[in-house]
Structures are given as C-alpha cells and as structure tokens.
Design an enzyme around this catalytic site. Structure first.
Site, PDB file in Angstrom:
ATOM      1  N   HIS A  61       0.825  -1.202   0.000  1.00 38.33           N
ATOM      2  CA  HIS A  61       0.000   0.000   0.000  1.00 38.33           C
ATOM      3  C   HIS A  61       0.864   1.260   0.000  1.00 38.33           C
ATOM      4  CE1 HIS A  61      -2.760  -3.158   1.184  1.00 38.33           C
ATOM      5  NE2 HIS A  61      -3.736  -2.380   0.782  1.00 38.33           N
ATOM      6  N   TRP A 117     -15.946 -18.418   9.528  1.00 40.77           N
ATOM      7  CA  TRP A 117     -17.266 -17.779   9.579  1.00 40.77           C
ATOM      8  C   TRP A 117     -17.260 -16.511  10.420  1.00 40.77           C
ATOM      9  CZ3 TRP A 117     -16.062 -22.723  11.145  1.00 40.77           C
ATOM     10  CH2 TRP A 117     -15.926 -22.931  12.524  1.00 40.77           C
TER      11      TRP A 117
END
Length: 344
Positions: A56, A237
């Site tokens: 980045h 999850w």
C-alpha cells in the site's frame, strides 16, 4: 547512502526515502495535484513503504496514478460536510484522493472527540485510503484511541459460499504506547490482495493457507487465489460475519455505498468509511492508562515463543523495526515496480 543501489537480488533495488518521496511528488504534480496535496500524498506513499507496507506504498503508487489519469480520483476535490449532530458527522469525499480524505476525516474525528469525548465521522464517496494504519498512527500519536474501517469491492465469499459477496473490509484499531503506538491494521481476508499480488510478483508461496483455487481446494498459491477471487476470511465464519457488519455499518454511518453497490462500479471507488476517535484525557482513569497498558505489554512480551530466539511482538511493533532498517539501508523495491514508476 546512495540514492539508488542494487541488492544482491538482481530483481530488487534499494531506494532512499528522500529519492522515493521526491520521485512520487514530481509525478503527482504532473498529474494534477497541487503542490501541497502532492507533498502530503507523496509522504504517505513513502512512509508506508518505509514502514514495510510496500503493498500500500510503492507497489500501489502506479495504480493510484492510473486512477488519477482515468478520472476516478479527482485531484482538486475537497471533502464536504453533509450532516452533523453532536459528536457525529457525515462527509462526502467527492472522489478526492483517498489518503487526503482519510487524513481530513481522522482530524475531524479527533476534533469532535476533543469536544465530546468521542467523535465519529462517516465518509462516503471516497477512494482507497491505501494503508489504514496511517490514520491509526496519526490519531494515536496525537493522544487518541482510534477505530476505523472501510468497505471494498466484493472480493471474498461468505462462509459456505463460492462467489464473492463480501469485501475484505480493513479494520484499524490504535492507541498511544510509550512514544509510539500500538496499531492493529488488518483486512478481513487472511491476506490482503496487495499482499497476494506482491507474493505472486516475487514468485513466492503464502506462509499459510490464504484461500481457494478455481476447483475449490484450499491453497497457499497466491496466483491461484487471485484467479479464483476466493480469499479466506480470517477466523472462517467469524471473519465473514465481521466483514458483513463492517460493510453494513460503513454504509449506514456514512450514508454511502455498500460493498455490493461498490462492486457494480467500473473499478473499486466511491467507498464508504468510518473514523472514530476517543479522547483519552476525558477518561476518568486517564492518569493510570499508560501504566496499565505498559503492564499488559510487559506480560504479553513474556509469551513463550514457538521458535527459540524469536520475539512475540504486539501489532505495530515490527513496523518500528522495519522503519529503522529501511531508513538506514534504503527501501527495497522490486526493479520492475520502480521502472514502471519512473515511466509514469
């Protein structure tokens, strides 16, 4: 130190901080940014690279210029206030440079926190903020606790699904520590797409499983995951659920687009972000906070490492070591990336 030297690896250069920043600044000036904006943006891309967040920083710079040339990033745009109530403000980024909008939103959140104890800024219609940790460091170094996140395009499947409906929606949490900060900067995918792109460019495997290939098999091959667009949610999850809530809250608090709406755009832009700052001086236990955090970190550092001689580090600690090394030796950059930058 030489401004530009070759390392033992023929595909890598080392670039000094000053050379990198001046190169970035010149390119940004040639692409429509004012002198002030070009200087700030160039500094952000350079510091991200200095801190070892090449994905980045230097590696992302050519794409930022591409978006400027394509009209997706508006060089002259300024954020505008949409609504305000108490310690909450909603702003429109007007598609200005993402890092500049993010700096502004962080500053506003801190100002609101100084007035109210806590400040929350929702920012809609903005561009990629690059390294989210930049704004965690900004707030923490100023004495504030910081929580911030952004949504992204859909690039991660919900748990139990095969198609991408979630973003990897980076989350940042930070607070002051000693003379620096503790800064957690994490995507909801096991690896950011920038990290996988870097590994692919280097011809390296991922250190742990990062997602699925096109056949649905778990893999540590970044090329296979980039092809399938099926990255692995952190915590399975749990990470998928957290990603969903971050997206919902970014859209609700900013009044901007959600991941499924951003994904309909030509590229990843018009993002929604949230910036929350807490003024630690307003807390009743303010005088005891520094000592309490120091005790927590001291205990944390006493962890028994898996490998002898290795040190267990807190979020942001390795950044400080990398910053020192790169300041002394120069910033390592893939030769192909630097050549692309010089051609811009």
């Amino acid at each position: 130190m030489k401004k530009r030297t070759m390392t033992a690896e023929s595909n890598t250069l080392t670039i000094s901080k000053d050379t990198m920043q001046s190169t970035f600044e010149g390119i940004l000036l040639n692409n429509g940014l004012s002198a002030t904006k070009a200087k700030v943006c160039a500094e952000i891309f350079t510091i991200n690279s200095l801190d070892g967040i090449y994905t980045h920083g230097v590696n992302r710079f050519p794409r930022f210029i591409k978006y400027l040339k394509g009209g997706f990033v508006k060089p002259d745009a300024e954020p505008s206030l949409v609504s305000k109530f108490g310690g909450i403000e909603q702003w429109d980024g007007n598609l200005g440079p993402g890092p500049l909008n993010a700096i502004h939103a962080t500053e506003r959140a801190m100002n609101l926190a100084a007035e109210n104890g806590i400040g929350c800024v929702g920012l809609a219609n903005t561009n990629h903020w690059m390294r989210g940790g930049t704004y965690g460091w900004q707030a923490a170094k100023a004495g504030f606790i910081f929580i911030g996140w952004t949504n992204t395009i859909a690039n991660m499947p919900a748990w139990g699904a095969t198609d991408a409906k979630l973003g990897n929606n980076p989350l940042v949490m930070a607070l002051p520590y000693e003379n620096e900060a503790i800064v957690l900067d994490m995507a909801m995918s096991q690896y950011s797409f920038g990290a996988m792109e870097l590994a692919a460019m280097k011809g390296e495997k991922l250190s742990v499983i990062g997602g699925f290939d096109t056949e649905g098999n778990l893999t540590d091959d970044p090329n296979a995951i980039l092809k399938s667009w099926r990255s692995m949610p952190v915590g399975y999850w749990k990470g998928a659920g957290l990603s969903l809530l971050l997206d919902i809250l970014s859209a609700v608090l900013s009044g901007g687009l959600s991941t499924h709406e951003v994904s309909k755009e030509e590229i990843e832009y018009r993002l929604s972000q949230v910036y929350i700052a807490i003024d630690m001086k307003k807390l009743g236990n303010h005088s005891a906070i520094a000592a309490a955090v120091r005790q927590i970190i001291d205990d944390y550092h006493q962890s028994n490492p898996i490998s002898e001689g290795k040190k267990v580090t807190f979020p942001g600690e390795r950044v400080l070591n990398t910053r020192e090394k790169n300041t002394l030796n120069g910033i390592p950059v893939l030769k192909s990336v630097w050549e692309e930058i010089l051609s811009l």
